[in-house]
Design an enzyme around this catalytic site. Structure first.
Site: not given
Length: 258
Positions: A63, A60-61, A140, A85
């Site tokens: 939190d 879901a990407g 991002d 990253h």
């Protein structure tokens, strides 16, 4: 454990393991990915890497609930995001073939995690959304980089601005996916493909990935020079010798990655 690692038949599987949160990315997941991917890339026993999710979602990407409790200065938060990253950078630079086994919804940074892999196989029921605009973010984890190269800059910008969900067939049509598989056949197809990659000429795969990396930003002379260098190096490998012998003997080659 938020990230579960297994190794079988030369295939390392990294499973995002927070099904109660649709496998939203936790700090433990980022730390696990940052540590595991370079290590697996160096491990001679690992010949392909699969990233997938537990339960009904791929990832879901970020939190969103955890975002509410942010602390630290802007500089500290910038440094922390840049550290996270590192998981995407490690994945994009991995010398092994990486496969995103997208077992369900992929959103935001979770979608980018899949985009950073070499191959993206999704279930028929999977859904995709950039999602950043929905939480007031610009994006991002390199999503604008990967998505622009896969579907083109105009389509990528549309997907970010509108932040609309698309289904697996539409994702396949626009070039976001490698292939779509019926849900009931998904596990078998991932196992088949991962085994195929793991039993292939992994040294050649490594240089193929490097060639395409150079091709994305380089000139034709730079690409030709890199291809020549890599091709000559590969003539010295045991896998190339085996492929030539197998061709002459009219049999399937047995590659070892040497």
């Amino acid at each position: 454990m938020d990230l579960v690692e297994t190794l079988e038949g030369g295939v390392a599987t990294l499973r995002l393991n927070r099904p109660e949160a649709a496998n939203a990315l936790s700090l433990a997941m980022f730390d696990g990915l940052i540590e595991a991917i370079p290590r697996l890339g160096r491990d001679p026993n690992v010949r392909a890497i699969v990233i997938t999710g537990t339960g009904r979602a791929f990832c879901a990407g970020g939190d969103v609930k955890a975002m509410q409790g942010r602390t630290g200065t802007l500089e500290e938060r910038y440094d922390e995001l840049q550290r996270k990253h590192g998981s995407i950078l490690a994945l994009s630079q991995c010398p092994k073939v990486t496969i995103a086994a997208i077992n369900g919804a992929a959103a935001g940074a979770g979608l980018v995690l899949a985009l950073a892999c070499d191959l993206r196989i999704a279930t028929q029921s999977a859904r995709f959304v950039t999602s950043f605009a929905n939480v007031g973010f610009a994006g991002d984890f390199g999503g604008s980089f990967f998505l622009s190269r896969l579907v083109g800059p105009l389509k990528a910008q549309e997907l970010y601005l509108l932040s609309e969900k698309i289904d697996a067939q539409e994702a396949l049509r626009i070039g976001l996916l490698t292939r779509v598989v019926p849900d009931e056949a998904f596990s078998d197809e991932i196992a088949r493909l991962a085994t195929r990659m793991a039993s292939g000429p992994t040294a050649a795969y490594r240089y193929m990935k490097r060639n395409f990396e150079i091709a994305r930003a380089g000139t034709l002379p730079e690409v030709l020079a890199a291809e020549a260098q890599h091709q000559i190096r590969l003539t010295q490998t045991a896998d190339h010798a085996e492929a030539v012998a197998a061709f002459r003997e009219k049999r399937a080659p047995v590659f070892t990655g040497a």
